[in-house]
Motif scaffolding. Structure first.
Motif, PDB file in Angstrom:
ATOM      1  N   VAL A   1       1.148  -1.183   0.040  1.00 62.84           N
ATOM      2  CA  VAL A   1      -0.219   0.048  -0.017  1.00 62.84           C
ATOM      3  C   VAL A   1       1.463   1.522   0.058  1.00 62.84           C
ATOM      4  O   VAL A   1       0.728   2.374  -0.842  1.00 62.84           O
ATOM      5  CB  VAL A   1      -1.042  -0.522   1.198  1.00 62.84           C
ATOM      6  N   ASN A   2       1.845   0.971   0.581  1.00 63.94           N
ATOM      7  CA  ASN A   2       2.591   2.261   0.962  1.00 63.94           C
ATOM      8  C   ASN A   2       3.488   2.503  -0.624  1.00 63.94           C
ATOM      9  O   ASN A   2       3.747   4.096  -0.841  1.00 63.94           O
ATOM     10  CB  ASN A   2       3.875   2.292   2.280  1.00 63.94           C
ATOM     11  N   LEU A   3       3.820   1.498  -1.047  1.00 61.26           N
ATOM     12  CA  LEU A   3       4.973   1.446  -2.124  1.00 61.26           C
ATOM     13  C   LEU A   3       4.532   1.410  -2.966  1.00 61.26           C
ATOM     14  O   LEU A   3       4.879   2.033  -4.731  1.00 61.26           O
ATOM     15  CB  LEU A   3       6.158   0.891  -1.198  1.00 61.26           C
ATOM     16  N   MET A   4       3.517   0.964  -3.422  1.00 62.39           N
ATOM     17  CA  MET A   4       3.103   0.211  -4.842  1.00 62.39           C
ATOM     18  C   MET A   4       1.852   0.935  -5.529  1.00 62.39           C
ATOM     19  O   MET A   4       2.162   1.221  -6.804  1.00 62.39           O
ATOM     20  CB  MET A   4       3.016  -1.213  -4.893  1.00 62.39           C
ATOM     21  N   LEU A   5       0.925   1.147  -4.686  1.00 61.91           N
ATOM     22  CA  LEU A   5      -0.183   1.753  -4.904  1.00 61.91           C
ATOM     23  C   LEU A   5       0.194   3.770  -4.955  1.00 61.91           C
ATOM     24  O   LEU A   5       1.089   4.312  -4.013  1.00 61.91           O
ATOM     25  CB  LEU A   5      -1.305   1.979  -4.025  1.00 61.91           C
ATOM     26  N   GLY A   6      -1.061   4.139  -5.488  1.00 67.48           N
ATOM     27  CA  GLY A   6      -0.563   5.985  -6.048  1.00 67.48           C
ATOM     28  C   GLY A   6       0.099   6.054  -6.068  1.00 67.48           C
ATOM     29  O   GLY A   6       1.065   5.689  -7.279  1.00 67.48           O
ATOM     30  N   GLU A   7       1.827   7.049  -5.621  1.00 70.02           N
ATOM     31  CA  GLU A   7       2.926   7.836  -5.820  1.00 70.02           C
ATOM     32  C   GLU A   7       3.876   6.732  -4.904  1.00 70.02           C
ATOM     33  O   GLU A   7       4.491   7.410  -5.597  1.00 70.02           O
ATOM     34  CB  GLU A   7       2.783   9.504  -5.902  1.00 70.02           C
ATOM     35  N   GLY A   8       3.573   6.014  -5.262  1.00 70.20           N
ATOM     36  CA  GLY A   8       4.437   4.968  -4.533  1.00 70.20           C
ATOM     37  C   GLY A   8       5.367   5.925  -3.491  1.00 70.20           C
ATOM     38  O   GLY A   8       4.885   6.439  -3.035  1.00 70.20           O
ATOM     39  N   ILE A   9       7.109   5.623  -3.290  1.00 70.03           N
ATOM     40  CA  ILE A   9       7.368   6.363  -2.156  1.00 70.03           C
ATOM     41  C   ILE A   9       7.736   7.891  -2.527  1.00 70.03           C
ATOM     42  O   ILE A   9       7.312   8.484  -1.111  1.00 70.03           O
ATOM     43  CB  ILE A   9       8.869   6.100  -2.237  1.00 70.03           C
ATOM     44  N   HIS A  10       7.214   8.947  -3.148  1.00 69.86           N
ATOM     45  CA  HIS A  10       7.217   9.229  -3.416  1.00 69.86           C
ATOM     46  C   HIS A  10       5.864  10.326  -3.291  1.00 69.86           C
ATOM     47  O   HIS A  10       5.953  11.224  -2.770  1.00 69.86           O
ATOM     48  CB  HIS A  10       7.263  10.317  -4.845  1.00 69.86           C
ATOM     49  N   GLY A  11       5.428   9.525  -2.756  1.00 67.82           N
ATOM     50  CA  GLY A  11       3.366  10.038  -1.792  1.00 67.82           C
ATOM     51  C   GLY A  11       3.399  10.089  -0.766  1.00 67.82           C
ATOM     52  O   GLY A  11       2.731  10.398   0.127  1.00 67.82           O
ATOM     53  N   ILE A  12       4.724   9.649   0.106  1.00 67.81           N
ATOM     54  CA  ILE A  12       4.492   9.134   1.005  1.00 67.81           C
ATOM     55  C   ILE A  12       4.651  10.080   1.670  1.00 67.81           C
ATOM     56  O   ILE A  12       6.182  11.305   1.770  1.00 67.81           O
ATOM     57  CB  ILE A  12       5.544   7.875   2.356  1.00 67.81           C
ATOM     58  N   ASP A  13       4.063  10.830   2.278  1.00 68.89           N
ATOM     59  CA  ASP A  13       4.339  12.271   3.480  1.00 68.89           C
ATOM     60  C   ASP A  13       3.338  12.379   4.427  1.00 68.89           C
ATOM     61  O   ASP A  13       2.934  11.453   5.249  1.00 68.89           O
ATOM     62  CB  ASP A  13       4.245  13.406   2.788  1.00 68.89           C
ATOM     63  N   PHE A  14       3.419  13.634   5.318  1.00 69.84           N
ATOM     64  CA  PHE A  14       3.172  13.729   6.355  1.00 69.84           C
ATOM     65  C   PHE A  14       1.220  13.544   5.696  1.00 69.84           C
ATOM     66  O   PHE A  14       0.525  13.188   7.404  1.00 69.84           O
ATOM     67  CB  PHE A  14       2.969  15.267   7.070  1.00 69.84           C
ATOM     68  N   ALA A  15       0.715  14.353   4.615  1.00 67.13           N
ATOM     69  CA  ALA A  15      -0.408  14.583   4.549  1.00 67.13           C
ATOM     70  C   ALA A  15      -1.269  12.344   4.302  1.00 67.13           C
ATOM     71  O   ALA A  15      -2.219  12.377   4.400  1.00 67.13           O
ATOM     72  CB  ALA A  15      -1.073  15.078   3.826  1.00 67.13           C
ATOM     73  N   PHE A  16       0.017  11.760   3.979  1.00 69.33           N
ATOM     74  CA  PHE A  16      -0.456  10.516   3.451  1.00 69.33           C
ATOM     75  C   PHE A  16      -0.427   9.736   4.643  1.00 69.33           C
ATOM     76  O   PHE A  16      -1.788   8.669   4.657  1.00 69.33           O
ATOM     77  CB  PHE A  16       0.883  10.098   2.354  1.00 69.33           C
ATOM     78  N   VAL A  17       0.368   9.905   5.489  1.00 68.51           N
ATOM     79  CA  VAL A  17       0.153   9.462   7.309  1.00 68.51           C
ATOM     80  C   VAL A  17      -0.542   9.639   8.110  1.00 68.51           C
ATOM     81  O   VAL A  17      -1.911   8.690   8.307  1.00 68.51           O
ATOM     82  CB  VAL A  17       1.795   9.408   7.741  1.00 68.51           C
ATOM     83  N   ALA A  18      -1.568  11.566   7.332  1.00 66.01           N
ATOM     84  CA  ALA A  18      -2.830  11.313   8.235  1.00 66.01           C
ATOM     85  C   ALA A  18      -4.139  10.856   7.271  1.00 66.01           C
ATOM     86  O   ALA A  18      -4.794  10.400   8.363  1.00 66.01           O
ATOM     87  CB  ALA A  18      -2.459  12.936   8.117  1.00 66.01           C
ATOM     88  N   GLY A  19      -3.758  10.837   6.449  1.00 58.13           N
ATOM     89  CA  GLY A  19      -4.684  10.325   5.828  1.00 58.13           C
ATOM     90  C   GLY A  19      -5.346   8.634   6.133  1.00 58.13           C
ATOM     91  O   GLY A  19      -6.271   8.040   6.617  1.00 58.13           O
ATOM     92  N   LYS A  20      -4.083   7.750   6.179  1.00 59.52           N
ATOM     93  CA  LYS A  20      -4.058   6.851   6.675  1.00 59.52           C
ATOM     94  C   LYS A  20      -4.657   6.190   8.204  1.00 59.52           C
ATOM     95  O   LYS A  20      -5.290   6.195   8.560  1.00 59.52           O
ATOM     96  CB  LYS A  20      -2.458   5.749   6.244  1.00 59.52           C
TER      97      LYS A  20
END
Length: 152
Positions: free
Chosen positions: A46-65
Motif C-alpha cells: 500500500v505504501n510503496l506500490m499504490l498511488g505515487e509510490g515512495i514519492h507520495g509518502i509524506d505527512f498528509a499520506f500518514v494523516a490520511g491513513k
C-alpha cells in the motif's frame, strides 16, 4: 562420565505443573511470524506500490491513513505482533547464552519492560494521532488544509 538416556526411555523426572510457557512461546513465534509476513507485505504494498509510490509518502499520506480505523488497527496489530515477536526472540537468545540466573532474570525483565513501553507509546501514537494539532489555516497548504478545514 554421564550417560545419556535412550530417546524412548521413560522420564525419571516429574514434569513441572502449570502451563508450558516455552511451548506457547514457540507456537506464538510461528503464528505471529506468518501474520507479520501478511501485515508487513500489505503495509509495503500500500505504501510503496499504490498511488505515487515512495514519492507520495509524506505527512498528509500518514494523516490520511491514520484517519481510517482499518489502517489504525492494521498498524497497531503489526506493532504489537512485531514487538512481542522480537522480545520473545531476544528472550530465547538471553536464555540460551546468559548463564548467570540473576543476570538472565534482569535482562528478560528489561526486555519485556522495553517492549511494553514501546507498545504503549506506539499504540498511543496510532490511535491519538491528530494531524490538525497546531494547525494554522493562514500558513498551511495542501491536503492537510483540506483535512483540517473539514474538521472545523
Amino acid at each position: 562420565m554421564t550417560a545419556i538416556a535412550e530417546p524412548r526411555a521413560p522420564r525419571t523426572t516429574a514434569r513441572r505443573s502449570g502451563p508450558n510457557l516455552e511451548k506457547w512461546g514457540w507456537i506464538y513465534m510461528r503464528v505471529s511470524g506468518v501474520l507479520l509476513i501478511v501485515l508487513i507485505f500489505g503495509h509495503l504494498f500500500v505504501n510503496l506500490m499504490l498511488g505515487e509510490g515512495i514519492h507520495g509518502i509524506d505527512f498528509a499520506f500518514v494523516a490520511g491513513k491514520f484517519a481510517s480505523p482499518f489502517w489504525q488497527w492494521w498498524d497497531a496489530l503489526m506493532l504489537w505482533l512485531a514487538l512481542i515477536h522480537g522480545a520473545n526472540g531476544m528472550r530465547t537468545i538471553v536464555n540460551d547464552y546468559v548463564t548467570h540466573q540473576g543476570t538472565r532474570r534482569v535482562l528478560v525483565w528489561a526486555l519485556w519492560l522495553a517492549a511494553a513501553f514501546l507498545i504503549v507509546l506506539g499504540t498511543l501514537v496510532v490511535f491519538t494521532f491528530d494531524p490538525c494539532l497546531g494547525f494554522d489555516p493562514e500558513t498551511a497548504s495542501g491536503v492537510i488544509t483540506d483535512i483540517c478545514s473539514a474538521q472545523g
